[in-house]
Design an enzyme around this catalytic site. Structure first.
Site, PDB file in Angstrom:
ATOM      1  N   CYS A 174      -1.643   6.618   9.103  1.00 26.61           N
ATOM      2  CA  CYS A 174      -0.471   6.001   9.719  1.00 26.61           C
ATOM      3  C   CYS A 174      -0.844   4.735  10.458  1.00 26.61           C
ATOM      4  CB  CYS A 174       0.118   6.928  10.776  1.00 26.61           C
ATOM      5  SG  CYS A 174       1.097   8.213  10.114  1.00 26.61           S
ATOM      6  N   CYS A 214       0.294  -1.440  15.623  1.00 26.84           N
ATOM      7  CA  CYS A 214       0.390  -1.114  14.196  1.00 26.84           C
ATOM      8  C   CYS A 214      -0.181  -2.235  13.326  1.00 26.84           C
ATOM      9  CB  CYS A 214       1.868  -0.879  13.858  1.00 26.84           C
ATOM     10  SG  CYS A 214       2.218  -0.745  12.100  1.00 26.84           S
ATOM     11  N   CYS A 245       5.983  -6.220   7.926  1.00 25.81           N
ATOM     12  CA  CYS A 245       7.086  -5.705   8.746  1.00 25.81           C
ATOM     13  C   CYS A 245       7.411  -6.741   9.808  1.00 25.81           C
ATOM     14  CB  CYS A 245       6.680  -4.389   9.411  1.00 25.81           C
ATOM     15  SG  CYS A 245       7.980  -3.709  10.467  1.00 25.81           S
ATOM     16  N   GLY A 270       6.511  -1.410   6.499  1.00 26.51           N
ATOM     17  CA  GLY A 270       7.873  -1.905   6.639  1.00 26.51           C
ATOM     18  C   GLY A 270       8.830  -0.974   7.363  1.00 26.51           C
ATOM     19  N   GLU A 279       0.824  -1.203   0.000  1.00 25.14           N
ATOM     20  CA  GLU A 279       0.000   0.000   0.000  1.00 25.14           C
ATOM     21  C   GLU A 279       0.863   1.260   0.000  1.00 25.14           C
ATOM     22  OE1 GLU A 279      -2.827  -0.392   3.183  1.00 25.14           O
ATOM     23  OE2 GLU A 279      -3.815  -2.061   2.180  1.00 25.14           O
ATOM     24  N   LEU A 285       9.272   7.228  18.287  1.00 19.56           N
ATOM     25  CA  LEU A 285       9.619   7.045  19.695  1.00 19.56           C
ATOM     26  C   LEU A 285       8.463   6.379  20.438  1.00 19.56           C
ATOM     27  CD1 LEU A 285      12.051   7.697  21.412  1.00 19.56           C
ATOM     28  CD2 LEU A 285      11.081   9.949  21.872  1.00 19.56           C
ATOM     29  N   CYS A 338       5.240  -4.121  16.122  1.00 19.19           N
ATOM     30  CA  CYS A 338       4.773  -3.161  17.134  1.00 19.19           C
ATOM     31  C   CYS A 338       3.298  -3.467  17.403  1.00 19.19           C
ATOM     32  CB  CYS A 338       4.955  -1.729  16.645  1.00 19.19           C
ATOM     33  SG  CYS A 338       6.686  -1.354  16.304  1.00 19.19           S
ATOM     34  N   CYS A 397       3.576   8.542   0.387  1.00 19.91           N
ATOM     35  CA  CYS A 397       4.106   7.746   1.490  1.00 19.91           C
ATOM     36  C   CYS A 397       4.405   6.347   0.942  1.00 19.91           C
ATOM     37  CB  CYS A 397       3.047   7.703   2.597  1.00 19.91           C
ATOM     38  SG  CYS A 397       3.448   6.626   3.961  1.00 19.91           S
TER      39      CYS A 397
HETATM   40  N1  SAH Z   1       8.591   1.257  10.365  1.00 20.86           N
HETATM   41  C1  SAH Z   1       8.783   2.659  10.319  1.00 20.86           C
HETATM   42  C2  SAH Z   1       7.990   3.338   9.233  1.00 20.86           C
HETATM   43  C3  SAH Z   1       6.577   2.885   9.041  1.00 20.86           C
HETATM   44  S1  SAH Z   1       5.467   3.121  10.400  1.00 20.86           S
HETATM   45  C4  SAH Z   1       8.491   3.289  11.661  1.00 20.86           C
HETATM   46  O1  SAH Z   1       7.966   2.612  12.545  1.00 20.86           O
HETATM   47  O2  SAH Z   1       8.830   4.457  11.817  1.00 20.86           O
HETATM   48  C5  SAH Z   1       5.092   4.847  10.223  1.00 20.86           C
HETATM   49  C6  SAH Z   1       4.590   5.560  11.481  1.00 20.86           C
HETATM   50  O3  SAH Z   1       3.254   5.168  11.801  1.00 20.86           O
HETATM   51  C7  SAH Z   1       5.400   5.268  12.746  1.00 20.86           C
HETATM   52  O4  SAH Z   1       5.750   6.493  13.364  1.00 20.86           O
HETATM   53  C8  SAH Z   1       4.415   4.521  13.648  1.00 20.86           C
HETATM   54  O5  SAH Z   1       4.704   4.736  14.996  1.00 20.86           O
HETATM   55  C9  SAH Z   1       3.099   5.093  13.198  1.00 20.86           C
HETATM   56  N2  SAH Z   1       1.938   4.259  13.490  1.00 20.86           N
HETATM   57  C10 SAH Z   1       1.845   2.929  13.449  1.00 20.86           C
HETATM   58  N3  SAH Z   1       0.588   2.520  13.759  1.00 20.86           N
HETATM   59  C11 SAH Z   1      -0.130   3.643  13.975  1.00 20.86           C
HETATM   60  C12 SAH Z   1      -1.510   3.880  14.283  1.00 20.86           C
HETATM   61  N4  SAH Z   1      -2.379   2.890  14.391  1.00 20.86           N
HETATM   62  N5  SAH Z   1      -1.912   5.167  14.437  1.00 20.86           N
HETATM   63  C13 SAH Z   1      -1.039   6.193  14.263  1.00 20.86           C
HETATM   64  N6  SAH Z   1       0.262   6.019  13.939  1.00 20.86           N
HETATM   65  C14 SAH Z   1       0.710   4.761  13.797  1.00 20.86           C
HETATM   66 FE1  SF4 Z   2       6.899  -1.994  11.582  1.00 19.02          FE
HETATM   67 FE2  SF4 Z   2       6.857   0.693  11.860  1.00 19.02          FE
HETATM   68 FE3  SF4 Z   2       4.613  -0.767  12.176  1.00 19.02          FE
HETATM   69 FE4  SF4 Z   2       6.536  -0.941  14.009  1.00 19.02          FE
HETATM   70  S1  SF4 Z   2       5.348   0.899  13.481  1.00 19.02           S
HETATM   71  S2  SF4 Z   2       5.418  -2.669  13.099  1.00 19.02           S
HETATM   72  S3  SF4 Z   2       8.345  -0.759  12.732  1.00 19.02           S
HETATM   73  S4  SF4 Z   2       5.778  -0.534  10.300  1.00 19.02           S
END
Ligand code: SAH
Ligand code: SF4
Length: 347
Positions: A342, A131, A124, A168, A104, A224, A128, A117
Site C-alpha cells: 500500500c 504516499c 494521483c 489514483g 502498477e 481516514l 497525500c 489491486c
Molecule cells: N486514493 C485511494 C486509493 C489508493 S491509496 C485512497 O487513498 O484510498 C490506497 C491506500 O493506501 C489508502 O488507504 C492509503 O491511505 C494507503 N497508503 C498510502 N501510502 C501508504 C504507505 N506508505 N503505507 C501504507 N499505506 C499507505
Molecule cells: Fe492519492 Fe490515495 Fe495516495 Fe492520497 S493515498 S495520494 S488519495 S493514492
C-alpha cells in the site's frame, strides 16, 4: 475539480472497443445495420474471453467481423514487468498503456483468496504527504478499458477479489471507474461478485453521496488516517477542502442509504497518529457508524520522512481501540520488498 474526461481512444480512423459497454455496442451495431442483441456476444468476447482480434469471434457472422475489423480495434495494456515478492507470494505488475504511460497493479495470494489491486489513474492529484503515488503527481485518468484490462491482460482466472486501491483516486475518475465496476461485475464481463469488489477512497463527500445512489453492492473503504482535522489536513491536503465533519456526514448518509457498513483504513505512522490519544479520538469519531477499522502499519517510502511504528506500538493501538470500536483488523502488508505494498506504487 473539473477535468477532461477520458473516453475510449479513437485512433485516426478506427475506434477502440475496449472500455465500451453493452449500451455502446448496441448503438454501434445499430449504426452498422446489425441486430442489437449481438452486443452481449461482443462484450463477452472482449471482456470475458479477452479477445483482441475480430476473426476469433466465431459466433458473429463473417460479414460483421469484417465490418468491425475495418472500423474498430480492441486495445490492450501490455505487461512490461512482473516482480514476485520473495517474502509473501505477492506480485507487482507494471503495465504499459498505449500512450507509453505506466501503471502498477498488485496481485496477492492468500490461500483460496486471490486479490488484484487495480489502479484508476496514472499518478494521483491529491498529494497525500506519506504516499508514493501522491508524490509522483497526476498524469491522467485511466479509461474504463484500462482499469479492467489490468485484470484481463493478466489472463489469471483464479482471481476472487478486486480492490480499487492502486494508483489514483477512483472517485475523481468517477464515470470511468463506475463503468469499470459494472464490467468487472457483469457475467458478460469478468464475473466478480459485487461484494468482492472494494473501492478505496480518500473520501470526497459529494461523490460518496453519488455512489450511494448507484444501487451497487460493492464495498466502500475510506482512508481516514487521522481523527482530527489538524492532523488529517497535514497528511491529506484534501481534508482542508472537505473536513472530517463533511466526510463523516457523507459516510453516514452512505451507510443509511445502502444499509451497509463501510471500512475505515487507518495507516499507522510512527509518532504522527499512533498514540493512545489518537486511538481515543478515532473511536469517538466513528461512534454510531456501522463500520470496521482496518489498521495498516506504514510501509516506508524512500525520501519520505515517515516510519512504521514498532510492532509493540501497533498492537497497543489496536488493543486500545478494540473494546471501543466494534471490529478492528490489522492488515499485514504484502509485497513490501518489491515496493508493491500500500502506498508504495509509483511508476
Ligand atoms: N486514493 C485511494 C486509493 C489508493 S491509496 C485512497 O487513498 O484510498 C490506497 C491506500 O493506501 C489508502 O488507504 C492509503 O491511505 C494507503 N497508503 C498510502 N501510502 C501508504 C504507505 N506508505 N503505507 C501504507 N499505506 C499507505
Ligand atoms: Fe492519492 Fe490515495 Fe495516495 Fe492520497 S493515498 S495520494 S488519495 S493514492
Amino acid at each position: 475539480m473539473v477535468r477532461k474526461k477520458s473516453s475510449a481512444t479513437k485512433t485516426s480512423e478506427r475506434m477502440n472497443l475496449k472500455g465500451l459497454w453493452i449500451e455502446d455496442y448496441e448503438k454501434l451495431l445499430g449504426d452498422l445495420g446489425e441486430k442489437r442483441y449481438k452486443a452481449r456476444q461482443l462484450a463477452s468476447w472482449i471482456y470475458a474471453r479477452g479477445a483482441t482480434d475480430f476473426p476469433q469471434m466465431t459466433d458473429l457472422s463473417r460479414d460483421l467481423r469484417d465490418k468491425l475489423g475495418q472500423m474498430a480495434f480492441v486495445d490492450s495494456v501490455k505487461l512490461a514487468e512482473r516482480h514476485i515478492s520473495q517474502k509473501d507470494l505477492s506480485e507487482k505488475l507494471v503495465f504499459e498503456l498505449s500512450d507509453g504511460q505506466r501503471i502498477e497493479t498488485v496481485l496477492m495470494w492468500e490461500g483460496k483468496r486471490v486479490t488484484i489491486c487495480l489502479s484508476t489513474q496514472v499518478g494521483c492529484p491529491l498529494g497525500c504527504t506519506f504516499c508514493a503515488t501522491g508524490q509522483m503527481g497526476f498524469k491522467r485518468d485511466l479509461t474504463a478499458g484500462e482499469v479492467v484490462d489490468q485484470m484481463i491482460a493478466l489472463g489469471e482466472d483464479r482471481i476472487t477479489h478486486v480492490v480499487l486501491m492502486g494508483m489514483g483516486e477512483p472517485l475523481l475518475n468517477y464515470d470511468n471507474t463506475l463503468k469499470a465496476i459494472r464490467i468487472l461485475n457483469d457475467e458478460m464481463g469478468l464475473s466478480v461478485g459485487a461484494k468482492r469488489i472494494t473501492l478505496s477512497t480518500v473520501g470526497i463527500p459529494s461523490m460518496i453521496e453519488k455512489l450511494a445512489d448507484e444501487n451497487l453492492k460493492i464495498k466502500l473503504a475510506i482512508s481516514l488516517n487521522a481523527a482530527t482535522d489538524a492532523k488529517r489536513s497535514e497528511l491529506m491536503p484534501i481534508n482542508k477542502k472537505h473536513p472530517l465533519k463533511e466526510l463523516i456526514a457523507a459516510v453516514k448518509h452512505f451507510a443509511k442509504k445502502t444499509n451497509r457498513g463501510v471500512s475505515f483504513e487507518y495507516v499507522l505512522i510512527q509518532d504522527i497518529n499512533d498514540s493512545e490519544q489518537d486511538a481515543l479520538a478515532l473511536s469517538k469519531l466513528i461512534q454510531g457508524i456501522p463500520c470496521k477499522i482496518n489498521l495498516i502499519p506504514y510501509n516506508r517510502v524512500p525520501d519520505l520522512p515517515y516510519n512504521r511504528p514498532s510492532e509493540e506500538r501497533v498492537l497497543a493501538f489496536r488493543d486500545y481501540l478494540y473494546p471501543r470500536c466494534p471490529v478492528v483488523t490489522l492488515r499485514v502488508s504484502k509485497g513490501e520488498d518489491i515496493s508493491a505494498a500500500c502506498g508504495q506504487l509509483r511508476a
